[in-house]
Design a protein around this motif. Structure first.
Motif, PDB file in Angstrom:
ATOM      1  N   ALA A 152      -2.871  -8.238   1.967  1.00 20.84           N
ATOM      2  CA  ALA A 152      -2.532  -7.746   2.947  1.00 20.84           C
ATOM      3  C   ALA A 152      -3.933  -6.176   2.870  1.00 20.84           C
ATOM      4  CB  ALA A 152      -1.978  -8.000   3.486  1.00 20.84           C
ATOM      5  N   GLY A 153      -4.517  -5.764   4.043  1.00 17.23           N
ATOM      6  CA  GLY A 153      -5.333  -4.593   3.871  1.00 17.23           C
ATOM      7  C   GLY A 153      -6.583  -4.027   2.614  1.00 17.23           C
ATOM      8  N   LYS A 154      -6.497  -5.031   2.068  1.00 20.02           N
ATOM      9  CA  LYS A 154      -7.076  -5.127   0.647  1.00 20.02           C
ATOM     10  C   LYS A 154      -7.985  -6.574   0.777  1.00 20.02           C
ATOM     11  CE  LYS A 154      -3.986  -3.538  -1.977  1.00 20.02           C
ATOM     12  NZ  LYS A 154      -2.641  -3.786  -3.520  1.00 20.02           N
ATOM     13  N   ALA A 155      -8.762  -6.712   1.991  1.00 21.90           N
ATOM     14  CA  ALA A 155     -10.009  -7.555   1.944  1.00 21.90           C
ATOM     15  C   ALA A 155     -11.234  -6.698   1.253  1.00 21.90           C
ATOM     16  CB  ALA A 155     -10.375  -7.850   3.522  1.00 21.90           C
ATOM     17  N   GLN A 156     -12.084  -7.085   0.515  1.00 17.58           N
ATOM     18  CA  GLN A 156     -13.429  -6.556  -0.210  1.00 17.58           C
ATOM     19  C   GLN A 156     -14.992  -7.612   0.483  1.00 17.58           C
ATOM     20  OE1 GLN A 156     -12.742  -5.448  -4.220  1.00 17.58           O
ATOM     21  NE2 GLN A 156     -11.218  -4.611  -3.370  1.00 17.58           N
ATOM     22  N   PRO A 157     -15.757  -7.066   0.451  1.00 12.88           N
ATOM     23  CA  PRO A 157     -16.923  -8.099   0.328  1.00 12.88           C
ATOM     24  C   PRO A 157     -17.278  -9.062  -0.585  1.00 12.88           C
ATOM     25  CG  PRO A 157     -17.805  -5.567   0.344  1.00 12.88           C
ATOM     26  CD  PRO A 157     -16.426  -6.044   0.225  1.00 12.88           C
TER      27      PRO A 157
END
Length: 147
Positions: free
Chosen positions: A15-20
């Protein structure tokens, strides 16, 4: 929502920490999703959830429907049950010796609190059956349930 569906992805992302970074970025790119737009939308929608869990890495289930025109719909579900169990036990990960050592215990109260967090996406309205389902997940993680 526009046009034909080209793919549906079931994802579990903190949660809240999606990265490419891999594996998420390449998977989204391969399916024609605007990675920056997805990450911004996901992180905005899950930021409150991350704050609710004190910044812990609680994974959230989401369904990403991708359309032919490269647009997408994002449906956010509740956190993954195993992550909620570890959060409740204040543990970063499961037992280092599964099937050998049971080192943690959940109380009925803990099961009820987790069930309340997951109630809107479980397939039951009965609190007892939701608690039994969560207890089953805990037992598979080699965690005892206090009687």
């Amino acid at each position: 929502m526009a046009g034909k569906i080209t793919n549906i992805l079931n994802l579990e992302i903190p949660a809240g920490k999606a990265q490419p970074a891999p594996p998420l970025g390449p998977m989204l790119g391969a399916n024609g999703v605007n990675i920056g737009q997805f990450i911004k939308e996901f992180n905005e929608k899950t930021m409150e959830l991350m704050k609710q869990f004190g910044g812990a890495d609680v994974k959230v289930k989401c369904i990403l429907t991708i359309y032919a025109d490269r647009s997408f719909d994002l449906k956010i579900w509740s956190p993954v049950t195993s992550n909620l169990i570890l959060w409740k036990l204040k543990q970063p990960k499961g037992s280092g010796e599964p099937n050998k050592t049971k080192i943690w215990k959940l109380t009925k109260k803990d099961l009820e609190e987790i069930a309340q967090l997951k109630k809107w996406d479980m397939n039951s309205d009965n609190l007892e059956s939701m608690m039994k389902s969560i207890a089953g997940t805990a037992k598979n993680m080699w965690i005892d349930i206090e009687k």
